[in-house]
Design a protein around this motif. Structure first.
Motif, PDB file in Angstrom:
ATOM      1  N   UNK A  24      50.710  37.011 103.499  1.00 24.86           N
ATOM      2  CA  UNK A  24      49.434  36.337 103.309  1.00 24.86           C
ATOM      3  C   UNK A  24      49.506  34.992 104.014  1.00 24.86           C
ATOM      4  N   UNK A  25      48.543  34.660 104.873  1.00 22.53           N
ATOM      5  CA  UNK A  25      48.615  33.413 105.641  1.00 22.53           C
ATOM      6  C   UNK A  25      48.547  32.181 104.743  1.00 22.53           C
ATOM      7  N   UNK A  26      49.193  31.113 105.188  1.00 22.06           N
ATOM      8  CA  UNK A  26      49.160  29.847 104.466  1.00 22.06           C
ATOM      9  C   UNK A  26      48.098  28.963 105.117  1.00 22.06           C
ATOM     10  N   UNK A  27      46.906  29.001 104.575  1.00 23.79           N
ATOM     11  CA  UNK A  27      45.763  28.322 105.174  1.00 23.79           C
ATOM     12  C   UNK A  27      45.523  26.955 104.543  1.00 23.79           C
ATOM     13  N   UNK A  28      45.184  26.016 105.401  1.00 23.36           N
ATOM     14  CA  UNK A  28      44.799  24.676 104.939  1.00 23.36           C
ATOM     15  C   UNK A  28      43.371  24.423 105.376  1.00 23.36           C
ATOM     16  N   UNK A  29      42.500  24.132 104.411  1.00 20.20           N
ATOM     17  CA  UNK A  29      41.096  23.851 104.722  1.00 20.20           C
ATOM     18  C   UNK A  29      40.979  22.475 105.348  1.00 20.20           C
ATOM     19  N   UNK A  30      40.203  22.370 106.432  1.00 19.29           N
ATOM     20  CA  UNK A  30      40.008  21.108 107.126  1.00 19.29           C
ATOM     21  C   UNK A  30      38.620  20.567 106.807  1.00 19.29           C
ATOM     22  N   UNK A  31      38.566  19.543 106.000  1.00 20.77           N
ATOM     23  CA  UNK A  31      37.296  18.906 105.616  1.00 20.77           C
ATOM     24  C   UNK A  31      37.490  17.398 105.688  1.00 20.77           C
ATOM     25  N   UNK A  32      37.423  16.812 106.883  1.00 19.28           N
ATOM     26  CA  UNK A  32      37.672  15.368 107.047  1.00 19.28           C
ATOM     27  C   UNK A  32      36.707  14.520 106.232  1.00 19.28           C
ATOM     28  N   UNK A  33      37.223  13.441 105.636  1.00 21.67           N
ATOM     29  CA  UNK A  33      36.432  12.545 104.792  1.00 21.67           C
ATOM     30  C   UNK A  33      36.281  11.175 105.460  1.00 21.67           C
ATOM     31  N   UNK A  34      35.205  10.493 105.111  1.00 23.47           N
ATOM     32  CA  UNK A  34      35.053   9.116 105.563  1.00 23.47           C
ATOM     33  C   UNK A  34      35.729   8.180 104.569  1.00 23.47           C
ATOM     34  N   UNK A  35      35.612   6.876 104.779  1.00 22.56           N
ATOM     35  CA  UNK A  35      36.314   5.923 103.913  1.00 22.56           C
ATOM     36  C   UNK A  35      35.735   5.859 102.498  1.00 22.56           C
ATOM     37  N   UNK A  36      34.605   6.527 102.269  1.00 25.41           N
ATOM     38  CA  UNK A  36      34.031   6.592 100.925  1.00 25.41           C
ATOM     39  C   UNK A  36      34.329   7.918 100.239  1.00 25.41           C
ATOM     40  N   UNK A  37      35.122   8.745 100.899  1.00 23.50           N
ATOM     41  CA  UNK A  37      35.518  10.013 100.298  1.00 23.50           C
ATOM     42  C   UNK A  37      34.526  11.136 100.474  1.00 23.50           C
ATOM     43  N   UNK A  38      33.479  10.912 101.270  1.00 20.16           N
ATOM     44  CA  UNK A  38      32.485  11.956 101.506  1.00 20.16           C
ATOM     45  C   UNK A  38      32.805  12.700 102.797  1.00 20.16           C
ATOM     46  N   UNK A  39      32.299  13.949 102.888  1.00 20.79           N
ATOM     47  CA  UNK A  39      32.548  14.753 104.087  1.00 20.79           C
ATOM     48  C   UNK A  39      32.034  14.033 105.328  1.00 20.79           C
TER      49      UNK A  39
END
Length: 498
Positions: A71-86
Motif C-alpha cells: 500500500x503506497x505511503x501517501x502524503x497529502x499536499x495542502x500548503x498553508x499561509x501564515x494564518x493556517x489557511x489553505x
C-alpha cells in the motif's frame, strides 16, 4: 471474386494485428516510462481530480517512488499561509461561480481546456511552493453527477477530458482508463479505504493481517447520491489488500439520496415549505429538477418535513406524530443497518450539517449522538431566518433541509437513533473523501501492471462476492489473451464471407 474475398481476409487480419501491436507498444512505452522514473527519482507526485456533482476538487499527493505492491505511503499536499489557511483553492473555480461542475462545461475542447487550465495553474503553483521539479501522474474520477447522464453523454465528456489531458506535457496521462466514471459501490469502497488508511487501521507496511473488527464504517451524503460501506458477513464485495489480507465489505449507493437530489424531490411535495427554516414570510430561491428557480417560503414543521422525507425513502407504513414521541422508522427501511458498528465516520453533507448546528449553538467536537442531534436541528430550524441572511448567502436557506435530511437518513434509513457518529472533513492531514482510497487503488494497479508483475500476487483488487476466485494478477498476460481471442474472432468473421 475469390481474390476479393482473400483481400478482405488479409485486410481484417492486418487490422487485428495492428490493434494488437499498438496495444503492446502502449504497454511497452508506459512500462519504460514508469521503470525509468522508479530508477531516477525518489519522489513521485500524483494528482487526482474528483469530478463531483457540484464541483471538481483538486487533490495533490506525494510518495516515495517504489517498485513493490505494498500500500503506497501517501502524503497529502495542502500548503498553508501564515494564518493556517489553505494557500490555494482545492476546487476548480471559473469566474465568479464558486461551484463549477464538470457536467456544466460546454461540450467542446476549448471550454474543457479553459476549465482544466485553472486546475493546472493551481497544481503548478503548489509544485513551485514545494520546489518540486517533477511531473505528476494525473487521474480523473467522476461520480454521480456524470454517472446519472446517458451513456453517450458520459463518453463525450470523458473523451474531451482525455483529449485535453493528452495534450499536456506537464503531466503523465498514460492511459484512457486514467479518466473514468466510478460506480457508486466503488465510491463507497474507496471511502472505506480512505478513512481506514487515515486512521491507520490499514497501514503502509502491513506485516500482518489487521483486525477487521477495528475498522470503521463510513457514510457519505453527497450532492446526488449517498454511500455507505462497512465490514459485514452479509457483504457484496471483496477487497484483496497486500500481505494476503482479504476483507469482506458491504458497499451500497443510493442514487437520488444526495442533498441536491433530495431538494429536487422535495419540491414536488405539497409539504416542501416545512423543510425550510422559518422565515416569517420571506422567501428564498431554489432550483427544481428542471434547473428553474422557484421561490419557497420557509415554514418549518418537524413532523411534516420528516414524513415527507420518509416518503422519498419509500417508508410509507411509519410516520411521525405531533406528540413529541421518539420514533424510529428504520425497521421499515430497505437499507442495510449500521447499528452494530463500533465506529462510524461520516463526511460531506453530514459534516457540514453538524458544523452549521454547532456554530449556531456554540458547540464543539467531531462526534454527536443522533438522538441529541435531531433535537439540536429542531432548535436550529425553528429559529427565524432573516431576509438579509438569505440575500447574503442563499445556501443558508437550504441548511435546515440539509440537516433534516441527514438526521432522517441516518436515523430512519440506517437505524442510528441511539448511535454516535463522528463527522469530519480532514484527519491526519488527509481530506476525508473517497479520492484517497481511489488513488491508493490506482497507484497499486499501476505498479502491478507495469513494474512488478512477479510480486503482484499481493495487489489490491476489488471483486464481487459471487466470484470467489482471485483475478489473474498478470495484466499483460490478460491483454495478450484478450487480443488473441479478438484476432481469432476476426478470422472467424472473415471466413463467413468466403
Amino acid at each position: 471474386m475469390m481474390k476479393m474475398k482473400s483481400s478482405t481476409i488479409l485486410i481484417l487480419l492486418c487490422l487485428s494485428i495492428q490493434m494488437f501491436v499498438c496495444k503492446n507498444e502502449t504497454f511497452d512505452r508506459n512500462q519504460r516510462i514508469l521503470r525509468e522514473l522508479a530508477e531516477t527519482q525518489d519522489t513521485c507526485l500524483y494528482v487526482l481530480l474528483d469530478a463531483g456533482s457540484s464541483s471538481t476538487k483538486i487533490r495533490l499527493y506525494k510518495s516515495v517512488c517504489r517498485r513493490s505492491s505494498q500500500i503506497p505511503q501517501l502524503e497529502a499536499l495542502t500548503p498553508k499561509n501564515n494564518k493556517g489557511k489553505d494557500l490555494y483553492p482545492d476546487i476548480i473555480q471559473v469566474g465568479d461561480n464558486k461551484k463549477n461542475a464538470l457536467t456544466k462545461v460546454e461540450l467542446n475542447e476549448t471550454a474543457f481546456t479553459n476549465y482544466f487550465n485553472v486546475a493546472f495553474e493551481i497544481i503548478k503553483n503548489m509544485k513551485q511552493f514545494y520546489k518540486f521539479d517533477i511531473k505528476p501522474f494525473l487521474f480523473l474520477r467522476a461520480t454521480a453527477g456524470v454517472r446519472k447522464l446517458p451513456q453517450q453523454q458520459q463518453e463525450k465528456i470523458l473523451n474531451l477530458v482525455r483529449t485535453v489531458f493528452r495534450k499536456q506535457d506537464s503531466f503523465y496521462f498514460l492511459d484512457d482508463s486514467w479518466a473514468k466514471v466510478i460506480t457508486g459501490e466503488e465510491e463507497g469502497l474507496f471511502l472505506w479505504i480512505s478513512v481506514n488508511y487515515a486512521y491507520q487501521n490499514i497501514k503502509h507496511q502491513n506485516n500482518q493481517q489487521f483486525d477487521i473488527q477495528k475498522t470503521a464504517a463510513v457514510i457519505d451524503v453527497g450532492g446526488v447520491s449517498a454511500q455507505t460501506a462497512f465490514h459485514s458477513t452479509q457483504n457484496n464485495k471483496l477487497i484483496d489488500l497486500p500481505e494476503k489480507t482479504r476483507v469482506q465489505i458491504y458497499s451500497n449507493t443510493d442514487l437520488g439520496y444526495g442533498n441536491d437530489a433530495i431538494l429536487e424531490s422535495l419540491l414536488e411535495s405539497t409539504d416542501s415549505a416545512s423543510c425550510f427554516q422559518t422565515t416569517n414570510g420571506f422567501s428564498g430561491k431554489v432550483k427544481n429538477k428542471h434547473d428553474v428557480e422557484v421561490e419557497v417560503t420557509g415554514n418549518y414543521d418537524f413532523v411534516k418535513c420528516t414524513n415527507a422525507l420518509l416518503n422519498i425513502m419509500e417508508i410509507t407504513n411509519c410516520s411521525y406524530q405531533n406528540d413529541n414521541s421518539v420514533i424510529d422508522c428504520s425497521q421499515f427501511s430497505k437499507m442495510q443497518k449500521l447499528t452494530n458498528q463500533k465506529q462510524i465516520i461520516a463526511t460531506s453533507s453530514v459534516f457540514y450539517a453538524k458544523q452549521n448546528v454547532y456554530q449556531m449553538l456554540n458547540l464543539q467536537g467531531d462526534s454527536f449522538k443522533l438522538k441529541e442531534f435531531r433535537e439540536q436541528i429542531k432548535q436550529y430550524c425553528s429559529t427565524p431566518l432573516k431576509n438579509e441572511e438569505i440575500l447574503a448567502d442563499n445556501r443558508k436557506f437550504t441548511s435546515c433541509l440539509q440537516m433534516m435530511w441527514v438526521s432522517t437518513f441516518l436515523i430512519d434509513g440506517l437505524g442510528l437513533l441511539n448511535n454516535e457518529v463522528t463527522a469530519i472533513k480532514k484527519y491526519n492531514t488527509y481530506n476525508i473523501d473517497w479520492s484517497l482510497g481511489s488513488l491508493i487503488y490506482d497507484i497499486n494497479t499501476l505498479q502491478c501492471d507495469y513494474l512488478d508483475m512477479n510480486q503482484c500476487i499481493d495487489r489490491i483488487t476489488i471483486n464481487d462476492i459471487s466470484n470467489k476466485e482471485i483475478e489473474d494478477n498478470n495484466a499483460f498476460s490478460s491483454s495478450l489473451i484478450i487480443n488473441s481471442f479478438f484476432s481469432l474472432f476476426i478470422l472467424v468473421i472473415a471466413n463467413l464471407f468466403v
